[in-house]
Write an enzyme that holds these catalytic residues in place. Sequence first.
Site, mmCIF file in Angstrom:
data_model
loop_
_atom_site.group_PDB
_atom_site.id
_atom_site.type_symbol
_atom_site.label_atom_id
_atom_site.label_comp_id
_atom_site.label_asym_id
_atom_site.label_seq_id
_atom_site.Cartn_x
_atom_site.Cartn_y
_atom_site.Cartn_z
ATOM 1 N N GLY A 14 0.817 -1.220 0.000
ATOM 2 C CA GLY A 14 0.000 0.000 0.000
ATOM 3 C C GLY A 14 0.847 1.266 0.000
ATOM 4 N N VAL A 16 1.201 3.514 2.366
ATOM 5 C CA VAL A 16 2.001 3.632 3.594
ATOM 6 C C VAL A 16 3.052 2.526 3.648
ATOM 7 C CG1 VAL A 16 1.933 3.568 6.124
ATOM 8 C CG2 VAL A 16 0.142 4.771 4.876
ATOM 9 N N ARG A 41 -4.406 -10.805 -3.216
ATOM 10 C CA ARG A 41 -4.199 -10.160 -4.521
ATOM 11 C C ARG A 41 -2.714 -9.942 -4.807
ATOM 12 N NH1 ARG A 41 -8.551 -7.532 -2.199
ATOM 13 N NH2 ARG A 41 -7.176 -6.091 -1.092
ATOM 14 N N SER A 42 -1.935 -9.784 -3.747
ATOM 15 C CA SER A 42 -0.515 -9.433 -3.933
ATOM 16 C C SER A 42 0.423 -10.606 -3.701
ATOM 17 C CB SER A 42 -0.135 -8.319 -2.958
ATOM 18 O OG SER A 42 -0.959 -7.221 -3.126
ATOM 19 N N ARG A 101 -6.329 2.850 18.674
ATOM 20 C CA ARG A 101 -5.806 4.133 19.191
ATOM 21 C C ARG A 101 -6.427 4.583 20.505
ATOM 22 N NH1 ARG A 101 -6.281 7.059 13.442
ATOM 23 N NH2 ARG A 101 -4.476 6.106 12.432
ATOM 24 N N CYS A 132 -2.783 10.771 10.909
ATOM 25 C CA CYS A 132 -1.760 11.636 10.304
ATOM 26 C C CYS A 132 -1.946 13.121 10.635
ATOM 27 C CB CYS A 132 -1.737 11.431 8.786
ATOM 28 S SG CYS A 132 -3.375 11.273 8.064
ATOM 29 N N SER A 162 -3.442 11.321 -0.816
ATOM 30 C CA SER A 162 -2.679 10.119 -0.437
ATOM 31 C C SER A 162 -3.103 9.616 0.942
ATOM 32 C CB SER A 162 -1.179 10.395 -0.470
ATOM 33 O OG SER A 162 -0.873 11.516 0.329
ATOM 34 N N LYS A 216 -11.278 12.164 15.601
ATOM 35 C CA LYS A 216 -9.959 11.579 15.882
ATOM 36 C C LYS A 216 -9.016 12.686 16.350
ATOM 37 C CE LYS A 216 -10.102 7.916 12.389
ATOM 38 N NZ LYS A 216 -9.699 7.581 11.016
ATOM 39 N N ARG A 238 -10.695 17.602 2.476
ATOM 40 C CA ARG A 238 -9.846 16.939 1.467
ATOM 41 C C ARG A 238 -9.630 17.916 0.320
ATOM 42 N NH1 ARG A 238 -7.109 12.767 2.845
ATOM 43 N NH2 ARG A 238 -8.907 11.564 3.481
ATOM 44 N N HIS A 245 -0.294 17.091 4.248
ATOM 45 C CA HIS A 245 -1.455 17.769 4.811
ATOM 46 C C HIS A 245 -1.014 19.146 5.317
ATOM 47 C CE1 HIS A 245 -3.418 14.033 4.466
ATOM 48 N NE2 HIS A 245 -3.461 13.642 5.729
HETATM 49 P P1 NAP Z 1 -3.652 1.477 0.662
HETATM 50 O O1 NAP Z 1 -2.717 2.173 -0.236
HETATM 51 O O2 NAP Z 1 -5.042 1.236 0.174
HETATM 52 O O3 NAP Z 1 -2.996 0.054 1.081
HETATM 53 C C1 NAP Z 1 -3.712 -0.907 1.794
HETATM 54 C C2 NAP Z 1 -2.812 -2.085 2.140
HETATM 55 O O4 NAP Z 1 -3.554 -3.023 2.917
HETATM 56 C C3 NAP Z 1 -2.313 -2.860 0.903
HETATM 57 O O5 NAP Z 1 -1.024 -3.357 1.136
HETATM 58 C C4 NAP Z 1 -3.333 -3.988 0.825
HETATM 59 O O6 NAP Z 1 -2.829 -5.137 0.177
HETATM 60 C C5 NAP Z 1 -3.494 -4.299 2.304
HETATM 61 N N1 NAP Z 1 -4.743 -5.049 2.492
HETATM 62 C C6 NAP Z 1 -5.991 -4.702 2.141
HETATM 63 N N2 NAP Z 1 -6.858 -5.705 2.431
HETATM 64 C C7 NAP Z 1 -6.136 -6.701 2.971
HETATM 65 C C8 NAP Z 1 -6.435 -8.003 3.455
HETATM 66 N N3 NAP Z 1 -7.678 -8.494 3.448
HETATM 67 N N4 NAP Z 1 -5.419 -8.756 3.946
HETATM 68 C C9 NAP Z 1 -4.144 -8.299 3.952
HETATM 69 N N5 NAP Z 1 -3.799 -7.084 3.490
HETATM 70 C C10 NAP Z 1 -4.782 -6.281 3.010
HETATM 71 O O7 NAP Z 1 -3.839 2.239 2.051
HETATM 72 P P2 NAP Z 1 -2.768 3.137 2.895
HETATM 73 O O8 NAP Z 1 -2.992 4.560 2.625
HETATM 74 O O9 NAP Z 1 -1.408 2.553 2.713
HETATM 75 O O10 NAP Z 1 -3.312 2.922 4.377
HETATM 76 C C11 NAP Z 1 -3.117 1.732 5.090
HETATM 77 C C12 NAP Z 1 -3.440 1.953 6.545
HETATM 78 O O11 NAP Z 1 -2.641 3.005 7.076
HETATM 79 C C13 NAP Z 1 -4.884 2.336 6.839
HETATM 80 O O12 NAP Z 1 -5.268 1.714 8.040
HETATM 81 C C14 NAP Z 1 -4.816 3.819 7.017
HETATM 82 O O13 NAP Z 1 -5.839 4.314 7.845
HETATM 83 C C15 NAP Z 1 -3.457 3.975 7.697
HETATM 84 N N6 NAP Z 1 -2.881 5.310 7.531
HETATM 85 C C16 NAP Z 1 -2.792 5.873 6.316
HETATM 86 C C17 NAP Z 1 -2.237 7.150 6.231
HETATM 87 C C18 NAP Z 1 -2.112 7.835 4.932
HETATM 88 O O14 NAP Z 1 -1.764 9.038 4.942
HETATM 89 N N7 NAP Z 1 -2.328 7.168 3.794
HETATM 90 C C19 NAP Z 1 -1.799 7.826 7.348
HETATM 91 C C20 NAP Z 1 -1.906 7.206 8.582
HETATM 92 C C21 NAP Z 1 -2.451 5.945 8.655
HETATM 93 P P3 NAP Z 1 -3.150 -5.407 -1.387
HETATM 94 O O15 NAP Z 1 -2.228 -4.500 -2.162
HETATM 95 O O16 NAP Z 1 -2.798 -6.843 -1.548
HETATM 96 O O17 NAP Z 1 -4.593 -5.091 -1.605
#
Ligand code: NAP
Length: 339
Positions: A14, A16, A41-42, A101, A132, A162, A216, A238, A245
């Site tokens: 993903g 992050v 999927r991955s 959290r 974040c 993002s 939050k 957004r 941000h």
């Molecule tokens: P993302 O780009 O959509 O990535 C999601 C990740 O989770 C991918 O690696 C995906 O794997 C994996 N995943 C989804 N379903 C799954 C399953 N059933 N089993 C195992 N793995 C699974 O999302 P992201 O932005 O990286 O965010 C991920 C987390 O970090 C979220 O909880 C989000 O709230 C938190 N977060 C994000 C940010 C931000 O700024 N983006 C900041 C703080 C916290 P696949 O590729 O195989 O689908």
Amino acid sequence: MARDFSVAVVGATGAVGRTMIRVLEERDFPVREVRFLASERSEGKELLFRGEKICVQRLDHNSFDGVDIAIFSAGAERSLIFAPSAARAGAVVVDNSSAWRMDPEVPLVVPEVNPHAISGYKTKGIIANPNCSTIQMVVALKPLYDCARIRRIVVSTYQAVSGSGQKAITELEEQVRAWVDGRSSEPRVYPHQIAFNCLPQIDIFQENGYTREEMKMVNETRKIMEDPEIRVTATTVRVPVFYSHSEAVNVEFEKKISASEARELLSAAPGVKVVDDPLHSIYPLALDAAGQDLVFVGRIREDISQANGLDLWVVADNIRKGAATNAVQIAEVLAERYL
Ligand code: NAP
């Protein structure tokens, strides 16, 4: 650090997770073995770590045998189900999702603000990484809090796409291309078009009219600052920005703190960079903060509407300091002091 660790990155594919891998490399975290986990999927995809190809494995309850530290960023649902399995297998979990959290038995940590709280990981084997937008705000406010104690915060955010993951980055790119080509494009990630727009909704609405993202910021700020009396109100928006941000933060203190005092305190604060020369149009910008680990603060000025108030403009990369870097910094403290 005396020893090397076996580290699992959950959600490695993903937005992050991929940054997490880069940050572990850049900060030279003492990794003995790395395990990349994601959905089916991955499975079998290859990701590079220190020049070596590592095969992504499917996450399941047996993924954590022999793992010392498991860094989760695969959504709250997966964290709720699999973080306890990782902890049972003996790993300490650093979780990026919202799942744990506000659990009173789980520390919520920003290393520049409350590193001592990490010691609380022993109860559940889990440490939570805050939201974040909360992380960057508390990094900027902690040195001011320590000087003049905060009574109230009014924050408006301008959050990058993002923050909603890889799909949202793609959606903004596609909508911009479609608009330039004169085509229409249906929103999928957001309820409305995000390109050339501002959406005053992040996450779902609660009964009190605030969104979950806004609440939050309220609840996590109090927990991290260890002060349940701080009053916080937030409007989270957004905007069509890819990374970083930005936040307009208005703060009321218990006693007066001048703009120059604040500038001095912030200049000496860990993790903060003051960028504040408005006469030359110099202030923090999302484009400049992208790819950086610091929290940038500018437009520091005394609030003309109240006696003990300050206004600030706070910008940070949401994927790095807002997620991956903060998680790796937590893992560093954990490794140095507790494991
Ligand atoms: P993302 O780009 O959509 O990535 C999601 C990740 O989770 C991918 O690696 C995906 O794997 C994996 N995943 C989804 N379903 C799954 C399953 N059933 N089993 C195992 N793995 C699974 O999302 P992201 O932005 O990286 O965010 C991920 C987390 O970090 C979220 O909880 C989000 O709230 C938190 N977060 C994000 C940010 C931000 O700024 N983006 C900041 C703080 C916290 P696949 O590729 O195989 O689908």
